[in-house]
Write an enzyme that holds these catalytic residues in place. Structure first.
Site, PDB file in Angstrom:
ATOM      1  N   HIS A   1      32.454 -29.970 -23.016  1.00 42.21           N
ATOM      2  CA  HIS A   1      32.097 -31.477 -23.375  1.00 42.21           C
ATOM      3  C   HIS A   1      31.980 -32.035 -21.946  1.00 42.21           C
ATOM      4  O   HIS A   1      31.680 -33.051 -21.974  1.00 42.21           O
ATOM      5  CB  HIS A   1      33.752 -31.689 -23.940  1.00 42.21           C
TER       6      HIS A   1
ATOM      7  N   GLU B   1      31.219 -27.399 -39.140  1.00 41.70           N
ATOM      8  CA  GLU B   1      31.355 -26.728 -37.903  1.00 41.70           C
ATOM      9  C   GLU B   1      32.034 -25.358 -37.882  1.00 41.70           C
ATOM     10  O   GLU B   1      32.236 -24.720 -36.957  1.00 41.70           O
ATOM     11  CB  GLU B   1      31.651 -27.732 -36.565  1.00 41.70           C
TER      12      GLU B   1
ATOM     13  N   ASN C   1      27.299 -26.999 -32.175  1.00 38.70           N
ATOM     14  CA  ASN C   1      28.110 -26.420 -30.981  1.00 38.70           C
ATOM     15  C   ASN C   1      29.235 -25.435 -31.309  1.00 38.70           C
ATOM     16  O   ASN C   1      29.200 -24.403 -30.935  1.00 38.70           O
ATOM     17  CB  ASN C   1      28.312 -27.649 -29.768  1.00 38.70           C
ATOM     18  N   ASP C   2      29.879 -26.154 -32.178  1.00 37.36           N
ATOM     19  CA  ASP C   2      31.083 -25.199 -32.680  1.00 37.36           C
ATOM     20  C   ASP C   2      30.716 -24.245 -33.869  1.00 37.36           C
ATOM     21  O   ASP C   2      31.473 -23.031 -33.865  1.00 37.36           O
ATOM     22  CB  ASP C   2      32.139 -26.227 -33.238  1.00 37.36           C
TER      23      ASP C   2
ATOM     24  N   ARG D   1      32.060 -21.428 -26.459  1.00 40.39           N
ATOM     25  CA  ARG D   1      31.049 -22.458 -25.981  1.00 40.39           C
ATOM     26  C   ARG D   1      31.416 -22.755 -24.549  1.00 40.39           C
ATOM     27  O   ARG D   1      30.364 -23.146 -23.654  1.00 40.39           O
ATOM     28  CB  ARG D   1      31.029 -23.688 -26.974  1.00 40.39           C
TER      29      ARG D   1
ATOM     30  N   CYS E   1      24.324 -32.704 -35.634  1.00 41.37           N
ATOM     31  CA  CYS E   1      24.606 -33.282 -34.594  1.00 41.37           C
ATOM     32  C   CYS E   1      24.949 -32.672 -33.285  1.00 41.37           C
ATOM     33  O   CYS E   1      25.396 -33.116 -32.181  1.00 41.37           O
ATOM     34  CB  CYS E   1      25.384 -34.553 -34.776  1.00 41.37           C
TER      35      CYS E   1
HETATM   36  C1  PEP Z   1      29.452 -29.885 -32.394  1.00 43.91           C
HETATM   37  O1  PEP Z   1      30.540 -29.143 -32.388  1.00 43.91           O
HETATM   38  O2  PEP Z   1      28.252 -29.566 -32.527  1.00 43.91           O
HETATM   39  C2  PEP Z   1      29.579 -31.342 -32.174  1.00 43.91           C
HETATM   40  C3  PEP Z   1      28.834 -32.157 -32.502  1.00 43.91           C
HETATM   41  O3  PEP Z   1      31.158 -31.707 -31.942  1.00 43.91           O
HETATM   42  P1  PEP Z   1      31.554 -31.415 -30.525  1.00 43.91           P
HETATM   43  O4  PEP Z   1      30.682 -30.911 -29.404  1.00 43.91           O
HETATM   44  O5  PEP Z   1      32.296 -32.700 -30.055  1.00 43.91           O
HETATM   45  O6  PEP Z   1      32.680 -30.604 -30.617  1.00 43.91           O
HETATM   46 MG    MG Z   2      32.499 -29.785 -32.513  1.00 45.57          MG
END
Ligand code: PEP
Ligand code: MG
Length: 573
Positions: A190, A433, A456-457, A467, A504
């Site tokens: 993050h 996710e 991402n998750d 990650r 996203c």
């Molecule tokens: C994701 O997990 O892809 C996401 C968009 O949420 P974050 O990166 O905030 O966990």
């Molecule tokens: Mg996420």
């Protein structure tokens, strides 16, 4: 002397400035005594910190690569030896047990004793070993204070540090820090996402730089290639100026696309939403013609503080987001605190054995109904000012959606009774996710109005690859056949039920992946405004019908190389 250190560029941009190294050597610690009853615990605390540093040094050693690896390895070995030096360790234990000093003050006394011995020697080599003692003592001191390390760095400086929490990134940016280099870190942490959002150049995975750079060195960093240069020469400076100019040229070219539609060559309009974390992101999204905000991560309102934001504060933030979008939709994701996004208010559980698999996202919201209700009140009040929809993070079970829907209804009814203007029929969506939610999507789709795939998750959980662990950067790649199949399945299921579906995760913002996502059926992307125009340019280059006809070949790929071959073949046509 000019030196080069490799790292991974994760937030683009070039920075030239003075280094500020966060490895506290000079210990400004006041004399502090403990009671005889506290000795055991204090010695244990100190040894825990020493063990942590030992592990850190070992870890840095394994990550060394490149031209200077063996030299720097020797340097780290020397520090590991110092750390195990009985003189150092027994001296520290004795200072705590006999003199009743706190661990911090014992470190300072011991540092000064050893430094005096080395400084008293005639040989300049031994004199310079004081630096190594400072380095080792400074690391132990930092490990003792892992939870309250001070963020340093001012305008015109580039921070060099071991790792950074997302809240620190935001604070450094606000102080005018030009860029960041870290020894650890990864593309999808993050902190990296936030750095990209703030356009703050960030190089991670540069342990050599961390070990070798000194405070005040002139540094040049390239957030695209990950190269860190100490004491750049005239050629480097010329190249830097050229890159800055080139960056401006590229931005000017892309800028021409800001009023153009995101339309494929065969005339299909693709919706590009923005992931927005700050007011500036929202303004930029608006200026670039984004379809709206597809992901507003509300946890950033909670991170840089020690107490929870009030309903009023949250309401103002959400209302301003909605107003800033002048009629385009805002997708507000409810609090996703936990894992690496820990706040200072104690909301996230402090010591979970495995926080990525712990109480985060909607799980935390449903346990802390007070906090969740306050947030829902603020969001629903903002709905009176323009279109918005609510997105729930980390959904894994149908039961979570049932409860959340009921809560939204109850809170909306109460607000209306209180006289607030709450919009009707606010859409409620789920982040997909967690693999369970992706696989069981047909069983929950009736409870959601839209879905947004958090790659991402999803990739982290599907591939069992953390990650945030830079040792797994290669493994944490969306280019895996399992990811292709699951994305295809989720997109197809959602569309067959007439529910909008977007991606996203960071994958949506990488123009390299645009043809692949379009082939899998995606028509909505949510991405950081910084790369929106690049993705628009990529969309405008694609023939959607041709890509879709090639989807079966993509789904037949058996490994990463196969998917890459598919991408190259598509690019060549
Ligand atoms: C994701 O997990 O892809 C996401 C968009 O949420 P974050 O990166 O905030 O966990
Ligand atoms: Mg996420």
């Amino acid at each position: 002397m000019r030196r080069l250190f490799p790292g991974h560029g994760v937030s683009r941009g070039n920075a030239l400035g003075r280094a500020r190294v966060r490895q506290p050597h000079a210990l400004e610690v006041a004399e502090e005594r403990i009671t005889p009853g506290a000795v055991r615990a204090e010695v244990a605390r100190l040894h825990e910190a020493i063990d942590m540093v030992r592990a850190e040094l070992r870890d840095m050693r394994t990550r060394l690569h490149g031209a200077l690896a063996s030299e720097i390895g020797e340097f780290l070995d020397l520090h590991a030896l110092l750390l195990d030096d009985p003189e150092l360790l027994q001296g520290l234990d004795a200072l705590i047990a006999n003199d009743l000093y706190g661990a911090d003050y014992a470190l300072r006394v011991q540092r000064n004793r050893l430094a005096a011995v080395f400084e008293g020697m005639d040989d300049p080599y031994f004199q310079s070993r004081v630096e190594d003692i400072d380095h080792v003592i400074g690391r132990i001191h930092a490990a003792l204070h892992r939870h309250d390390a001070q963020v340093t760095g001012v305008a015109g400086e580039i921070l060099v540090s071991d790792n950074l929490a997302p809240s620190e990134v935001a604070r450094l940016h606000a102080r005018g820090v030009l860029g960041i280099v870290t020894g650890g870190g990864s593309m999808l942490s993050h902190s990296a996402i936030l750095a990209r959002s703030l356009h703050l150049p960030l190089v991670v995975g540069a342990p050599q730089a961390l070990a070798q750079v000194n405070d005040g060195d002139v540094l040049m960093i390239d957030g695209a290639t990950g190269l860190v240069i100490v004491d750049p020469d005239a050629d480097d400076l010329r190249a830097h100026r050229e890159r800055v100019r080139e960056g401006k040229r590229e931005r000017r070219q892309l800028h021409r696309l800001r009023r153009e539609p995101s339309r494929t060559t065969d005339g299909v309009d693709i919706r590009l939403y923005a992931n927005a974390e700050t007011r500036e992101d929202v303004a930029e999204a608006h200026a670039l013609g984004a379809a709206g905000v597809g992901l507003y991560r509300t946890e950033f309102l909670f991170l840089q503080r020690d107490e929870l934001p009030t309903e009023e504060e949250q309401f103002i933030a959400y209302r301003d987001l909605v107003l800033g979008l002048t009629g385009r939709i805002a997708t507000i994701r409810t609090l996703d605190i936990g894992a690496d996004k820990a706040d200072g208010s104690g909301l996230a559980l402090p010591f979970e054995p495995n926080p990525a698999l712990g109480v985060r996202g909607v799980r935390l919201a449903l346990r802390r109904r007070d906090v969740f209700t306050t947030q829902l009140r603020a969001i629903l009040r903002a709905s009176g000012y323009g279109p918005l929809r609510i997105l729930l993070p980390m959904v894994a079970r149908r039961e979570e959606l049932v409860t959340a829907r009921r809560l939204v209804r109850t809170v909306a009814a109460r607000l209306r009774r209180e006289g607030h203007a709450v919009a009707d029929g606010i859409a409620l969506g789920a982040m997909i996710e967690v693999p369970a939610a992706a696989i069981a999507l047909p069983a929950i789709i009736d409870l959601v109005d839209f879905v947004s795939i958090g790659t991402n998750d999803l990739v982290q959980y599907l591939l069992a690859a953390d990650r945030g662990n830079d040792a797994l950067n290669e493994l944490h790649s969306p280019l895996h056949p399992a990811v292709m199949h699951l994305l295809h399945q989720v997109i197809t299921t959602a569309k067959s039920q007439g529910k909008p579906v977007a991606v996203c995760g960071e994958m949506a913002g990488d123009a390299l992946f645009t043809p692949l996502l379009l082939a899998l059926g995606l028509e909505e992307f949510s991405l950081h405004p910084g790369t929106l125009l690049e993705v628009r340019r990529a969309v405008r280059d694609q023939d959607l019908a041709m890509l879709r006809s090639r989807a079966p070949a993509l789904l037949r790929a058996r490994d990463q190389a196969g998917i890459e071959r598919w991408l190259s073949a598509v690019a060549a046509t």
